[in-house]
Design an enzyme around this catalytic site. Structure first.
Site, PDB file in Angstrom:
ATOM      1  N   ASP A 184       0.917  -1.252  -0.007  1.00 19.26           N
ATOM      2  CA  ASP A 184       0.091  -0.226  -0.025  1.00 19.26           C
ATOM      3  C   ASP A 184       0.771   1.300  -0.002  1.00 19.26           C
ATOM      4  OD1 ASP A 184       0.853  -0.270   2.695  1.00 19.26           O
ATOM      5  OD2 ASP A 184      -0.984  -0.118   3.583  1.00 19.26           O
ATOM      6  N   SER A 185       2.019   1.123   0.225  1.00 18.68           N
ATOM      7  CA  SER A 185       3.107   2.092   0.020  1.00 18.68           C
ATOM      8  C   SER A 185       2.793   2.826  -1.537  1.00 18.68           C
ATOM      9  CB  SER A 185       4.595   1.772  -0.020  1.00 18.68           C
ATOM     10  OG  SER A 185       4.981   0.540  -0.866  1.00 18.68           O
ATOM     11  N   ASP A 231      -1.189  -5.966  -0.240  1.00 26.27           N
ATOM     12  CA  ASP A 231      -1.490  -5.175   0.973  1.00 26.27           C
ATOM     13  C   ASP A 231      -2.826  -5.086   1.049  1.00 26.27           C
ATOM     14  OD1 ASP A 231       0.760  -5.067   2.697  1.00 26.27           O
ATOM     15  OD2 ASP A 231       1.178  -3.135   1.889  1.00 26.27           O
ATOM     16  N   LYS A 284      -1.331  -9.432   2.933  1.00 25.93           N
ATOM     17  CA  LYS A 284      -0.387  -8.872   3.986  1.00 25.93           C
ATOM     18  C   LYS A 284      -1.362  -8.048   4.571  1.00 25.93           C
ATOM     19  CE  LYS A 284       3.091  -6.066   3.529  1.00 25.93           C
ATOM     20  NZ  LYS A 284       2.936  -5.002   4.570  1.00 25.93           N
ATOM     21  N   GLU A 338      -1.515  -5.531   8.669  1.00 26.38           N
ATOM     22  CA  GLU A 338      -0.620  -4.803   9.385  1.00 26.38           C
ATOM     23  C   GLU A 338      -1.251  -5.081  10.782  1.00 26.38           C
ATOM     24  OE1 GLU A 338       0.484  -0.788   9.020  1.00 26.38           O
ATOM     25  OE2 GLU A 338       1.284  -1.255   6.974  1.00 26.38           O
ATOM     26  N   GLU A 354       9.454  -4.222  10.308  1.00 27.05           N
ATOM     27  CA  GLU A 354       9.772  -3.203   9.900  1.00 27.05           C
ATOM     28  C   GLU A 354      10.357  -2.205  10.856  1.00 27.05           C
ATOM     29  OE1 GLU A 354       7.094  -1.228   7.151  1.00 27.05           O
ATOM     30  OE2 GLU A 354       8.441   0.685   7.164  1.00 27.05           O
TER      31      GLU A 354
HETATM   32  O1  KIV Z   1       3.589  -0.996   1.635  1.00 26.47           O
HETATM   33  C1  KIV Z   1       4.720  -1.559   1.515  1.00 26.47           C
HETATM   34  O2  KIV Z   1       5.460  -1.380   0.786  1.00 26.47           O
HETATM   35  C2  KIV Z   1       5.055  -2.360   2.597  1.00 26.47           C
HETATM   36  C3  KIV Z   1       6.617  -2.807   2.563  1.00 26.47           C
HETATM   37  C4  KIV Z   1       7.361  -1.597   2.918  1.00 26.47           C
HETATM   38  C5  KIV Z   1       6.844  -3.854   3.691  1.00 26.47           C
HETATM   39  O3  KIV Z   1       4.386  -2.902   3.498  1.00 26.47           O
END
Ligand code: KIV
Length: 290
Positions: free
Chosen positions: A67-68, A106, A136, A138, A205
């Site tokens: 989600d970055s 994510d 994934k 959090e 992280e």
């Molecule tokens: O969103 C993302 O890119 C991430 C990574 C930096 C682990 O969660």
């Protein structure tokens, strides 16, 4: 609308895609850690587009549609405004562009925290509409029940503990975690809780290195570090960070290229040639055949 089309190699500008290889699976990733040790560290990078996935895929074990992308692709101030639809569109593109790596997507902020039912509805949409192999999410102990609920229903989950960017408002920033004894113990407990809940791997992280080493040694599942330690079972970086796309380089990033300068130089040369009419040349225009 289904987004799980295959890549149209006749219209793609990329070279024809290589012969499809057998993709890495969740059990294959888990098998890389044997009796608490990983001989060959797992390689993971973020990818957000089909072409980027094609280029990164042969070198990686896992591609993360992180989600970055909110900050990297959309210029948003944090990952919080990222939607499920954004993740699904980019997730499907990355699956189309890859053949070898396990693709995981994510779960964005607000798409899984409210209830098990909400988490299952969001995660099953992501899996069905992108073709990815895992999601994934959090959170540590607070998300353990949700992780168990999803994994028991056929949705492999990679957890994410330590610095969790979706909690930036609660954490008060993106600084490294695990500095106090209390925080150290909480992150260790979070990592153990997600592993017991059935996560197949965990991203760790932005934590102090001694904590990263202790967590890696105490879990049976692969621990993928970012700003953690070379001792982790694998590493992940945002691809644009390691390619040098941005001016700001966080401490945990190593730049392997300076792609921002390459793009800027190419645009400068193109602009100059358009302005002095040296582009296009005879090679780039259509004329009647003689
Ligand atoms: O969103 C993302 O890119 C991430 C990574 C930096 C682990 O969660």
């Amino acid at each position: 609308m289904s987004t799980t089309f295959t890549l149209d190699t006749s219209t793609s500008r990329a070279n024809p895609t290589p012969a499809p290889m057998k993709r890495l699976t969740v059990p294959a990733i888990q098998r890389r850690k044997v009796e608490g040790k990983t001989d060959e560290p797992l390689v993971m990078l973020t990818a957000y587009t089909a072409r980027q996935a094609q280029l990164l895929d042969p070198h990686c074990d896992m591609l993360l549609v992180g989600d970055s992308l909110g900050q990297v692709i959309y210029g948003l101030p944090s990952t919080l405004p990222v939607t499920l639809d954004m993740m699904i569109a980019h997730g499907a593109a990355v699956v189309r562009g890859s053949y070898h790596s396990l693709v995981l997507v994510d779960m964005p902020f607000g798409s899984y925290e409210a209830s098990h039912a909400q988490a299952f509805a969001s995660a099953s949409r992501v899996m069905a509409e992108t073709g990815c192999a895992a999601v994934k999410l959090e959170g540590g102990r607070a998300m353990a029940d949700t992780i168990a609920f999803l994994t028991q229903r056929g949705i492999p989950v990679m957890a994410h503990v330590g610095l969790t960017p979706q909690a930036v408002n609660a954490l008060g920033g993106y600084g490294a975690r695990g500095k106090s004894q209390e925080e150290h113990a909480k992150i260790m407990d979070d990592a153990r809780a997600v592993a017991s809940a059935g996560a197949f791997a965990v991203v760790l992280e932005g934590v102090l290195e001694d904590l990263a080493v202790a967590i890696t040694d105490s879990l049976d599942i692969p621990v993928i570090g970012i700003g953690a330690s070379a001792h982790c079972d694998g590493q992940v970086l945002v691809a644009e960070d390691m390619l040098g796309m941005f001016e700001r380089v966080p401490r945990f990033v190593k730049r392997y290229e300076n792609i921002a300068e390459t793009i800027s130089n190419a645009a400068e040369r193109y602009a100059a040639e358009v302005r002095d009419r040296s582009f296009p040349t005879a090679d780039q225009v259509y004329r009647p055949k003689k």
